[in-house]
Design a protein around this motif. Structure first.
Motif: not given
Ligand code: NDP
Ligand code: OXD
Length: 307
Positions: A128-140, A161-164, A171-179
């Motif tokens: 089911p979808a809640p067990q599937r992790r999907v990621g979006v690069m770019g949060l503009g 994204a680049r900034r938080p 769940t948002c990640y930012s910066g190359s250090e968190n890629f």
């Protein structure tokens, strides 16, 4: 005076804009005129030097959300403001495209279609979808709404994204250090980054290797984000199971290109999202009117940042 390109894609916009801005003189780029009188240039993919020949320009309008086509003109005066053309239709169409293709990959639709072609009753199981992790690069403009749509469908949604950023349900990640942390466990990866020096080739073998084996990718941003041969190798090895690609290094994608007939690739012809001529002309006319009156608009890109 504003100049617009003469490409067929925008020829129909000129008449509309003339009606919307009756006090302005609006001409296609090919027509002879006095370059000193031109104040605005409305362009998609200007040729090198097209814009620099107007010494009194106040701004350039990109007929699109991306400005990479405009920045590709090496002679573009770098200090010129660049106005993006975005709006509710663009966001809506992209949400639909991302939802459609994430759901296709999530429910393993390509596998089912192949089973049907063999007349095989193959009841494939998916989590089911809640067990599937999907990621979006770019949060503009586009990525943030696409991510919210996926979260609304129940997916475990992460974004980068680049900034938080703070987006409900994501769940948002930012910066190359968190890629790497963003990629870890992401089974369906959606790219909605702008094309810049930093993001070019971001969909490469190293990135694919950080996803779980059998992950799927959706590239709806720009062709040069993807290293094409790395994708083909990752599909061969099974590291990537499926890809949906809307954008390409060369568009239209040449008929002999291996992507067309690859069984694990879905090709769409740069149609993930768009604004039609009627709506686009209205947005551009409103932006030009506001810029003329105030010297700025909301959708101003940053040429130094590259988006
Ligand atoms: P925005 O400029 O609104 O958003 C860009 C996002 O990317 C921001 O969240 C930004 O981070 C993030 N970003 C930029 N550089 C980096 C980086 N180095 N590392 C991590 N994150 C980064 O763009 P839009 O959402 O309007 O559009 C995105 C792209 O989609 C366009 O540039 C265009 O190429 C493509 N597009 C494709 C269409 C199609 O039909 N296929 C249609 C329309 C657009 P931050 O928030 O920190 O600034
Ligand atoms: C855009 C596009 O940048 O259509 O708007 O790709």
């Amino acid at each position: 005076m504003i100049y617009t390109p003469s490409e067929p894609i925008v020829a129909s916009w000129v008449e509309r804009m003339r009606k919307l801005l009756p006090d302005w003189s609006i001409n296609p780029l090919t027509e002879e005129d006095d370059p000193e009188s031109v104040r605005y240039a409305v362009v998609w993919r200007p040729r090198t030097g097209d814009i620099a020949r107007f010494p009194n320009l106040k701004a350039v309008v990109s007929i699109g959300a991306g400005i990479d086509h405009v920045l590709a003109d090496a002679e573009l005066p770098r200090k010129l403001p660049i106005i993006r053309t975005v709006g509710a239709d663009l966001t809506q169409f992209m949400r639909e495209y991302v939802a459609l293709h994430v759901l296709r990959h999530h429910r393993n639709r390509p596998y089912q279609a192949a089973a049907q072609a063999r007349a095989e009753w193959d009841a494939v199981e998916v989590p089911p979808a809640p067990q599937r992790r999907v990621g979006v690069m770019g949060l503009g403009n586009l990525g943030s709404f696409a991510a919210q749509t996926l979260a609304g469908l129940g997916f475990r949604t992460v974004g980068w994204a680049r900034r938080p950023r703070d987006i409900e349900g994501v769940t948002c990640y930012s910066g190359s250090e968190n890629f790497d942390a963003f990629l870890e466990g992401t089974e369906i990866l959606v790219n909605l980054l702008p094309l810049t020096d930093e993001t070019k080739n971001v969909l490469n073998a190293e990135t694919f290797g950080k996803l779980p084996k059998g992950a799927c990718i959706i590239n709806a941003a720009r062709g040069p984000h993807l290293v094409e041969e790395d994708l083909l190798a990752a599909l061969d090895s099974g590291q990537i199971a499926q890809a949906t690609l809307d954008v390409f290094n060369v568009e239209p994608l040449p008929p002999e290109h291996p992507f067309w007939k690859h069984p694990a690739i879905t090709v769409t012809p740069h149609i993930a999202s768009r604004i039609d001529a009627g709506t686009g002309s209205r947005i551009i006319a409103a932006n030009l009117d506001t810029f003329e009156k105030t010297g700025t608009v909301e959708d101003l890109a940053d040429a130094v940042r590259g988006y």
